[in-house]
Each structure stands twice: as C-alpha cells, then as structure tokens.
Write an enzyme that holds these catalytic residues in place. Structure first.
Site, PDB file in Angstrom:
ATOM      1  N   ARG A   1      -7.401   1.361   3.770  1.00 46.42           N
ATOM      2  CA  ARG A   1      -7.306  -0.094   3.680  1.00 46.42           C
ATOM      3  C   ARG A   1      -8.647  -0.747   3.327  1.00 46.42           C
ATOM      4  NH1 ARG A   1      -5.054  -3.575   8.694  1.00 46.42           N
ATOM      5  NH2 ARG A   1      -3.176  -2.417   8.144  1.00 46.42           N
TER       6      ARG A   1
ATOM      7  N   GLN B   1      -0.255   9.272  11.053  1.00 49.23           N
ATOM      8  CA  GLN B   1      -1.005   8.276  11.847  1.00 49.23           C
ATOM      9  C   GLN B   1      -0.125   7.721  12.961  1.00 49.23           C
ATOM     10  OE1 GLN B   1      -2.084   5.309   8.940  1.00 49.23           O
ATOM     11  NE2 GLN B   1      -3.791   6.494   8.118  1.00 49.23           N
TER      12      GLN B   1
ATOM     13  N   SER C   1      -3.849  -5.725  14.948  1.00 48.63           N
ATOM     14  CA  SER C   1      -5.038  -4.925  14.584  1.00 48.63           C
ATOM     15  C   SER C   1      -5.681  -4.227  15.781  1.00 48.63           C
ATOM     16  CB  SER C   1      -6.071  -5.782  13.838  1.00 48.63           C
ATOM     17  OG  SER C   1      -5.641  -6.030  12.529  1.00 48.63           O
TER      18      SER C   1
ATOM     19  N   SER D   1       0.552 -17.984  16.287  1.00 49.90           N
ATOM     20  CA  SER D   1      -0.380 -16.898  15.989  1.00 49.90           C
ATOM     21  C   SER D   1      -1.739 -17.509  15.671  1.00 49.90           C
ATOM     22  CB  SER D   1       0.127 -16.071  14.801  1.00 49.90           C
ATOM     23  OG  SER D   1      -0.798 -15.038  14.520  1.00 49.90           O
TER      24      SER D   1
ATOM     25  N   GLN E   1       0.809  -1.222   0.000  1.00 45.90           N
ATOM     26  CA  GLN E   1       0.000   0.000   0.000  1.00 45.90           C
ATOM     27  C   GLN E   1       0.844   1.274   0.000  1.00 45.90           C
ATOM     28  OE1 GLN E   1      -2.674  -0.120   3.363  1.00 45.90           O
ATOM     29  NE2 GLN E   1      -3.879   1.599   2.623  1.00 45.90           N
TER      30      GLN E   1
ATOM     31  N   TYR F   1       3.539 -11.653   3.801  1.00 43.97           N
ATOM     32  CA  TYR F   1       3.237 -10.236   3.601  1.00 43.97           C
ATOM     33  C   TYR F   1       3.804  -9.746   2.270  1.00 43.97           C
ATOM     34  CZ  TYR F   1       1.862 -10.037   8.565  1.00 43.97           C
ATOM     35  OH  TYR F   1       1.252 -10.251   9.780  1.00 43.97           O
TER      36      TYR F   1
HETATM   37  P1  NDP Z   1      -4.514  -1.601  12.875  1.00 39.82           P
HETATM   38  O1  NDP Z   1      -5.772  -2.298  13.228  1.00 39.82           O
HETATM   39  O2  NDP Z   1      -4.046  -0.550  13.806  1.00 39.82           O
HETATM   40  O3  NDP Z   1      -4.706  -1.002  11.412  1.00 39.82           O
HETATM   41  C1  NDP Z   1      -3.713  -0.173  10.857  1.00 39.82           C
HETATM   42  C2  NDP Z   1      -4.300   0.662   9.735  1.00 39.82           C
HETATM   43  O4  NDP Z   1      -5.299   1.555  10.253  1.00 39.82           O
HETATM   44  C3  NDP Z   1      -3.257   1.553   9.095  1.00 39.82           C
HETATM   45  O5  NDP Z   1      -2.519   0.881   8.119  1.00 39.82           O
HETATM   46  C4  NDP Z   1      -4.116   2.679   8.550  1.00 39.82           C
HETATM   47  O6  NDP Z   1      -4.748   2.196   7.357  1.00 39.82           O
HETATM   48  C5  NDP Z   1      -5.167   2.838   9.655  1.00 39.82           C
HETATM   49  N1  NDP Z   1      -4.732   3.782  10.719  1.00 39.82           N
HETATM   50  C6  NDP Z   1      -3.788   3.578  11.682  1.00 39.82           C
HETATM   51  N2  NDP Z   1      -3.691   4.645  12.484  1.00 39.82           N
HETATM   52  C7  NDP Z   1      -4.585   5.555  12.049  1.00 39.82           C
HETATM   53  C8  NDP Z   1      -4.946   6.857  12.477  1.00 39.82           C
HETATM   54  N3  NDP Z   1      -4.370   7.432  13.527  1.00 39.82           N
HETATM   55  N4  NDP Z   1      -5.917   7.505  11.778  1.00 39.82           N
HETATM   56  C9  NDP Z   1      -6.515   6.957  10.721  1.00 39.82           C
HETATM   57  N5  NDP Z   1      -6.203   5.718  10.255  1.00 39.82           N
HETATM   58  C10 NDP Z   1      -5.245   5.018  10.914  1.00 39.82           C
HETATM   59  O7  NDP Z   1      -3.300  -2.622  12.762  1.00 39.82           O
HETATM   60  P2  NDP Z   1      -2.939  -3.729  11.647  1.00 39.82           P
HETATM   61  O8  NDP Z   1      -4.148  -4.447  11.202  1.00 39.82           O
HETATM   62  O9  NDP Z   1      -2.069  -3.085  10.617  1.00 39.82           O
HETATM   63  O10 NDP Z   1      -2.065  -4.732  12.516  1.00 39.82           O
HETATM   64  C11 NDP Z   1      -0.807  -4.321  13.035  1.00 39.82           C
HETATM   65  C12 NDP Z   1       0.237  -5.374  12.680  1.00 39.82           C
HETATM   66  O11 NDP Z   1      -0.128  -6.631  13.244  1.00 39.82           O
HETATM   67  C13 NDP Z   1       0.372  -5.684  11.184  1.00 39.82           C
HETATM   68  O12 NDP Z   1       1.106  -4.725  10.506  1.00 39.82           O
HETATM   69  C14 NDP Z   1       1.041  -7.045  11.212  1.00 39.82           C
HETATM   70  O13 NDP Z   1       2.416  -6.899  11.446  1.00 39.82           O
HETATM   71  C15 NDP Z   1       0.355  -7.683  12.419  1.00 39.82           C
HETATM   72  N6  NDP Z   1      -0.761  -8.572  12.014  1.00 39.82           N
HETATM   73  C16 NDP Z   1      -0.670  -9.911  12.287  1.00 39.82           C
HETATM   74  C17 NDP Z   1      -1.659 -10.783  11.930  1.00 39.82           C
HETATM   75  C18 NDP Z   1      -1.511 -12.242  12.236  1.00 39.82           C
HETATM   76  O14 NDP Z   1      -2.300 -13.050  11.734  1.00 39.82           O
HETATM   77  N7  NDP Z   1      -0.545 -12.639  13.025  1.00 39.82           N
HETATM   78  C19 NDP Z   1      -2.864 -10.337  11.216  1.00 39.82           C
HETATM   79  C20 NDP Z   1      -2.895  -8.901  11.021  1.00 39.82           C
HETATM   80  C21 NDP Z   1      -1.888  -8.065  11.416  1.00 39.82           C
HETATM   81  P3  NDP Z   1      -5.332   3.139   6.188  1.00 39.82           P
HETATM   82  O15 NDP Z   1      -4.654   4.462   6.253  1.00 39.82           O
HETATM   83  O16 NDP Z   1      -5.051   2.385   4.960  1.00 39.82           O
HETATM   84  O17 NDP Z   1      -6.794   3.228   6.472  1.00 39.82           O
END
Ligand code: NDP
Length: 331
Positions: A234, A296, A213, A157, A27, A54
């Site tokens: 996203r 963010q 998340s 996980s 992204q 990833y």
């Molecule tokens: P979040 O739920 O925090 O989502 C992050 C996304 O939310 C960002 O990429 C952005 O997306 C949006 N965002 C974040 N902060 C803000 C803000 N202040 N204002 C507005 N939008 C915001 O976390 P992730 O889902 O990314 O999970 C974190 C990490 O956990 C991942 O990167 C990965 O390393 C891990 N993970 C592990 C998994 C597993 O199965 N083990 C599964 C999923 C994640 P946008 O701008 O595009 O809207």
C-alpha cells in the site's frame, strides 16, 4: 471470536471485522476480495465495512456481488456504508453530491443499497463532520432513514467528542435516535481520540467504536523497517505518498523496531501483537482489518488467541516503547 455490544446498543459485533478501503475494487482482484470475505465469515467475522467513496463506488459493488452470491443469510452479517465525500470525492462531486445535508444523505443511502445489493444497511456512518450543514439536519436525516427501515444504526467517523455530544443533545431534545458508534483511527501509533478525547463519552452516551487502520496501513507489521522498501504494498503506491508521509516517520520506525523485538520474545508476529493490543481496549467494539492477501488475514486472526499473552507486564513494556522511555531492566 468474541462478540461485543456495539456501544450501548444490543447489536453483537465480532471483535475482528473486515474493511475494504484501497483493496476491494482497487488494489486486489475481485476473486481475492471474495476469498477474503469467505475466510473472514468462516472465522466468525460478522461485520464488513464499506463507504461510497471507496474505489468510487466499486468497492461496494464488489462486496454487493459477493454478498449476493454467498447465500449467507442476511441476518447473519452486518454491512456498512459511509456518506460525506460523494462517490467521486470532494473535489469532483457536484455541490449536491456530497456532504451531510438531507439530499445527499438520502440519495447516497439509496445508491449504497443498490451497489451493495441489500435492502437495508446495518450501520451508516457520517464519514467526516460537515461544517456547512447544521448537525440538526444530519441527525433528523439519519433518524428518518432508521424509521424508514433503510438503516438500522447510524454513527460518525472522525468526529470530535464535542460534535458527537451535540448530535446526542439534538437527538435527546427532539426524541430522535442519536449516533450509536464512532469510527476513529486507533493503533499503537495513533491513540489520542480513543484513549483521551472520547474518555468521558463512553460513559455519558455509551459510545461504540469500530476502529480503523489497526496496523497504521502496514507500518506496524515491520515491513517498512527493512533496508529495502517493499514495492508491492500500500505505502509504495505513488498516489498514496500522503499516507506514507503520515505513517512512516523516523520516530515511528524506531518504535516499530522495538515492538518487533518484543513480539519476537512473545513468539508472536508484530501485526498479531499490534492487533491484539487494540483488542485489549474494552472501548473498542471491533477492530476493522484490511488485507491484500489471504495469508495476511489468516495471520491477523491469531490476534484473538494472542490477547492472553498481553499481560499487564507486557502492556507496560509496550507503553514504555510507545512513550520512548527506557525499557524495564530484565533482571
Ligand atoms: P490496516 O492498518 O490494518 O492496514 C491494512 C493493510 O496492511 C493491508 O491492506 C495490507 O496492505 C497490510 N497488511 C495487513 N496485514 C498484514 C500482515 N499480516 N502482514 C503484512 N502486511 C499486512 O487497516 P486499514 O487501513 O485497511 O483499515 C481497515 C479498514 O478500516 C479499512 O478497510 C476501512 O474499511 C476502514 N477505514 C476507515 C476509515 C475512515 O475514515 N472511517 C479510514 C481508513 C480505513 P499491503 O499488503 O498493501 O501492504
């Protein structure tokens, strides 16, 4: 930044960390990925999360390049990878290129080390349970990687409490090193695993958690509550329709609206409130953040200071909102 022990291990992990899912190699541009990692590191983040799947290995390559160029001392940060899905995903990987069998675990580890430009992984996760491989084979494979110095700690996980306990029993019987940490989803809208299912195993095996998340993919920022759906985020990506359906429900949006009002009363942004709420749980070793923009990430770091605003009274109000109960009268 607070540094918490990762479960019963002595490893000190920063309470906030940075993940790369859907952002690195996908992204966002590599320059933004670099700026995000620098901002995180400069603010005391010491853990960067990754996985073979990833961006089909591209996320590890981007992170590896940044780590190489950074000049950061290898002993000053923790980096992870995860094995199971295969670099091409379950559907497109050949039978030997996925799962938690010894062959794939070992080969995926070697490939991750190469892509990440490191000699060892600090944390290595089994990304999902593999019903077609005996847990014993997985425990032995992970233990052997530790004794070979290729990984330092291993974990799981989205495994069930029962599967984690089975791994520990096998490890105990054979004098092997069991899993140190689990990586579950945890946020205001997704609580069961961390708060209920794992309740006993924090005590019995001293499980650490690197939670994912914390903002439910952005739903807990409130941006999907506005009349006009944002189109550069996203959950507006076509290919992520499945993730959107999971997270954007009528019930969740109602909760988010009420949480937004509470955040306003506390003079906090909603993402800051949501992340601080995760940090208040002492069974959480680190909250893994995701970000597509520098702004963010800087905003989300305010969650550290915001913890103090989450008094018992505030936590109670949040509980009422999440459980759809009438809010406390304000007299
Ligand atoms: P979040 O739920 O925090 O989502 C992050 C996304 O939310 C960002 O990429 C952005 O997306 C949006 N965002 C974040 N902060 C803000 C803000 N202040 N204002 C507005 N939008 C915001 O976390 P992730 O889902 O990314 O999970 C974190 C990490 O956990 C991942 O990167 C990965 O390393 C891990 N993970 C592990 C998994 C597993 O199965 N083990 C599964 C999923 C994640 P946008 O701008 O595009 O809207």
């Amino acid at each position: 930044m607070e540094y918490r022990n990762l479960g019963k291990s002595g490893l000190k992990i920063s309470e906030l960390s940075l993940g790369s899912w859907l952002t690195f190699g996908k992204q966002i541009g590599d320059n933004i990925a670099k700026e995000l990692m620098y901002l995180a590191y400069d603010n005391g983040v010491n853990f960067f999360d990754n996985a073979e799947i990833y961006a089909n290995g591209a996320s590890e390559k981007v992170m590896g390049e940044i780590l190489k160029q950074s000049g950061w001392s290898r002993d000053s940060y923790i980096v992870s990878s995860k094995v199971f899905f295969g670099v091409n995903g379950l559907k497109d990987s050949k039978p030997t290129q996925k799962g938690l069998n010894r062959k794939h675990i070992v080969e995926a580890c070697h490939q991750a080390l190469k892509r990440l430009n490191v000699e060892y992984l600090d944390l290595y996760f089994c990304h999902r349970p593999d019903k077609s491989t005996p847990i014993e084979e997985t425990v032995w494979s992970m233990h052997n990687l530790i004794t070979q110095g290729k990984i330092l700690y291993w974990g799981t996980s989205e495994w069930s409490a029962q599967e984690i306990m089975e791994a520990h029993m096998i490890a105990r019987q054979n004098n092997l090193i069991g899993p140190t940490m689990e990586q579950p989803q945890y946020n205001m809208l997704h609580r069961n695993k961390v708060e209920v299912e794992f309740d006993q195993i924090y005590k019995t095996v001293g499980l650490g958690t690197t939670i994912w998340s914390p903002l439910a993919s952005g739903v807990l920022t409130g941006k999907y509550n506005s009349a006009q759906d944002p189109n550069d985020t996203r959950l507006s990506l076509q290919e992520l329709e499945w993730l959107r359906e999971k997270n954007i429900t009528e019930e969740n949006l109602k909760r988010v609206e009420k949480l937004g009002k509470l955040a306003e009363e506390l003079d906090l942004s909603l993402p800051v409130l949501a992340i601080a709420w995760c940090l208040k749980n002492q069974h959480v070793s680190t909250v893994m953040l995701g970000a597509s923009k520098l702004s963010q990430l800087s905003e989300n770091f305010k969650a550290i200071a915001a913890k103090d605003k989450l008094t018992n009274d505030v936590l109670e109000q949040i509980e009422l909102i999440l459980n759809n109960k009438p809010e406390k009268p304000t007299y």
